[in-house]
Write a protein that holds these residues in place. Sequence first.
Motif, short mmCIF file in Angstrom:
data_model
loop_
_atom_site.label_atom_id
_atom_site.label_comp_id
_atom_site.label_asym_id
_atom_site.label_seq_id
_atom_site.Cartn_x
_atom_site.Cartn_y
_atom_site.Cartn_z
N ARG A 279 45.80 43.62 50.07
CA ARG A 279 45.51 44.87 50.76
C ARG A 279 46.49 45.12 51.90
NH1 ARG A 279 40.28 43.06 49.82
NH2 ARG A 279 39.14 44.39 48.38
N LEU A 280 46.80 44.08 52.68
CA LEU A 280 47.75 44.23 53.76
C LEU A 280 49.13 44.60 53.23
CD1 LEU A 280 46.74 41.28 56.12
CD2 LEU A 280 46.44 43.73 56.54
N SER A 281 49.48 44.01 52.10
CA SER A 281 50.77 44.32 51.49
C SER A 281 50.80 45.77 51.04
CB SER A 281 51.02 43.39 50.31
OG SER A 281 52.22 43.71 49.66
N ASP A 282 49.70 46.26 50.45
CA ASP A 282 49.63 47.65 50.02
C ASP A 282 49.74 48.60 51.22
OD1 ASP A 282 49.38 46.92 47.41
OD2 ASP A 282 47.19 47.07 47.37
N ALA A 283 49.04 48.23 52.31
CA ALA A 283 49.08 49.09 53.49
C ALA A 283 50.48 49.15 54.09
CB ALA A 283 48.09 48.58 54.53
N GLU B 68 32.60 44.33 53.72
CA GLU B 68 33.65 43.57 54.41
C GLU B 68 35.04 43.87 53.87
OE1 GLU B 68 32.42 39.59 53.81
OE2 GLU B 68 30.62 39.78 55.07
N ASN B 69 35.14 44.80 52.92
CA ASN B 69 36.42 45.20 52.34
C ASN B 69 37.08 44.08 51.54
OD1 ASN B 69 37.96 47.52 51.99
ND2 ASN B 69 39.49 46.86 53.47
N ARG B 70 36.25 43.17 51.01
CA ARG B 70 36.77 42.11 50.16
C ARG B 70 36.75 42.52 48.69
NH1 ARG B 70 33.29 37.06 51.55
NH2 ARG B 70 34.57 36.19 49.86
N LEU B 71 36.07 43.62 48.39
CA LEU B 71 36.05 44.19 47.04
C LEU B 71 36.43 45.66 47.12
CD1 LEU B 71 32.66 42.82 45.58
CD2 LEU B 71 34.97 42.03 45.00
N ASP B 72 37.09 46.13 46.07
CA ASP B 72 37.36 47.57 45.96
C ASP B 72 36.18 48.28 45.30
OD1 ASP B 72 40.04 47.60 47.03
OD2 ASP B 72 40.68 46.59 45.19
N PHE B 73 35.59 47.65 44.29
CA PHE B 73 34.45 48.23 43.58
C PHE B 73 33.45 47.12 43.28
CE2 PHE B 73 37.99 51.03 42.67
CZ PHE B 73 37.45 52.30 42.88
N ALA B 74 32.17 47.48 43.29
CA ALA B 74 31.11 46.54 42.95
C ALA B 74 30.22 47.16 41.88
CB ALA B 74 30.28 46.18 44.17
N SER C 205 40.18 33.12 46.97
CA SER C 205 40.15 34.46 46.36
C SER C 205 40.16 35.53 47.44
CB SER C 205 38.89 34.59 45.49
OG SER C 205 38.80 35.89 44.95
N GLY C 206 39.36 35.33 48.51
CA GLY C 206 39.35 36.29 49.60
C GLY C 206 40.70 36.39 50.29
N GLY D 62 33.78 43.26 41.70
CA GLY D 62 32.69 42.30 41.60
C GLY D 62 31.59 42.85 40.72
N ALA D 63 30.91 41.96 39.99
CA ALA D 63 29.86 42.42 39.08
C ALA D 63 28.71 41.42 39.08
CB ALA D 63 30.40 42.60 37.67
N SER D 64 27.49 41.95 39.12
CA SER D 64 26.32 41.09 38.95
C SER D 64 25.96 40.95 37.49
CB SER D 64 25.13 41.66 39.74
OG SER D 64 24.78 42.95 39.29
N THR D 65 26.63 41.70 36.62
CA THR D 65 26.45 41.60 35.18
C THR D 65 27.78 41.16 34.59
OG1 THR D 65 24.85 43.41 35.24
CG2 THR D 65 25.73 42.82 33.10
N SER D 66 27.95 39.87 34.39
CA SER D 66 29.25 39.35 33.98
C SER D 66 29.64 39.80 32.58
CB SER D 66 29.25 37.82 34.05
OG SER D 66 28.22 37.27 33.24
N ALA D 67 28.66 40.18 31.74
CA ALA D 67 28.98 40.56 30.36
C ALA D 67 29.91 41.77 30.30
CB ALA D 67 27.69 40.85 29.59
N ILE D 68 29.87 42.63 31.32
CA ILE D 68 30.68 43.85 31.26
C ILE D 68 32.12 43.59 31.68
CG2 ILE D 68 30.32 44.67 33.63
CD1 ILE D 68 29.97 47.49 32.48
N LEU D 69 32.41 42.44 32.28
CA LEU D 69 33.74 42.21 32.84
C LEU D 69 34.83 42.22 31.76
CD1 LEU D 69 33.11 39.57 35.64
CD2 LEU D 69 33.61 42.01 35.88
N ALA D 70 34.58 41.56 30.62
CA ALA D 70 35.62 41.50 29.58
C ALA D 70 35.97 42.88 29.04
CB ALA D 70 35.19 40.56 28.45
N PRO D 71 35.00 43.70 28.60
CA PRO D 71 35.37 45.04 28.13
C PRO D 71 35.94 45.91 29.24
CG PRO D 71 32.98 44.80 28.17
CD PRO D 71 33.56 43.44 28.36
#
Length: 329
Positions: free
Chosen positions: A86-90, A143-149, A78-79, A103-112
């Motif tokens: 990201r490199l392709s976008d740059a 580490e720039n492995r996520l755009d938003f957490a 995944s990383g 990334g989310a520590s509350t998985s319930a919100i991922l689907a909506p």
Amino acid sequence: MELELRHLRVVSTIAESGSVTKAAAELGVAQPALTAQLNRIERTLGGALFERDHRGVRPTALGELVIGRARILLPAMSGLMDDATRLSDAARGGEAPEHLTIGASTSAILAPLIQRLAEWREDLQVSTTASWSADELVGQLVENRLDFALVGLCSGSPAPRETGLTWRTFSVDPVFVLLPQDHPLAGRQEVALHELADADWAATPGDGCFHECFAAACAREEFTPKSLYVADAASCIDLVESGTAVALCQAARMVPGLVTVPLSDVPLQWNHLVGWRSDSPAAEHAGEVLATVMQAHRDLVQRSPVYSTWLQSHHGFGLQQDPGITPAV
């Protein structure tokens, strides 16, 4: 048949859910189809990966080996894909990103959230990861492995202070309790914490001070919890279903066959934050993403009659409207 990453995801999901039936629901496939796929994987590997009984599944020695390798290989792949994107976008000269990693520590919100992001921009590709650890997600953000957490923190814990990160609190939610349907208190509109003084408790892992805050809340009610079982969400649900324990849970949590009940006087609160790197290409879309996250959380709350009703008489909880953000519609 050659072993592929998708097979490792199947094995990991079965191990994490503790049940082929629950894993099938999480993966969105029929249970017989998943069982057949697991049988093919086991034939390829030369042995059974799980022992099965009426309580669910438990990894065999071979299963533990495969699960351990999967926990290394799946995040690494995944990383790799995220970094390559990201490199392709740059290389395209800083165009607006066509791909977001969340990334989310509350998985319930991922689907909506995924549904709302698709409405915001149909061609947007979204990759998601879930972790109970806010610290782990913050590290991936640094580490720039996520755009938003999206992280959840006990109300007594400060927002992460890593340099270069921006955080916004999008919701403040109470902690409720999850009970079996036949529990004597299941029909109540709210329950005082001390009324459960004789219960064993279950809760998912958490960073920061949540477990200390729970112990302090019990002390204020003049009792000490008999036991606190810290386990993954599926195991907590199993403990409640079996009548072994009651579980602390997020207010919007709904589990078929179980009852979510508010705790009176709100002894525990949970803050939900979204964060991003201020210098990342995705930062210019932070306003849109934050608004979409807020709408996804609203969708989640509206699915819970218990929490929706509770919010009507408890102002200050739920979504925290930011004057600088225009909520998604």
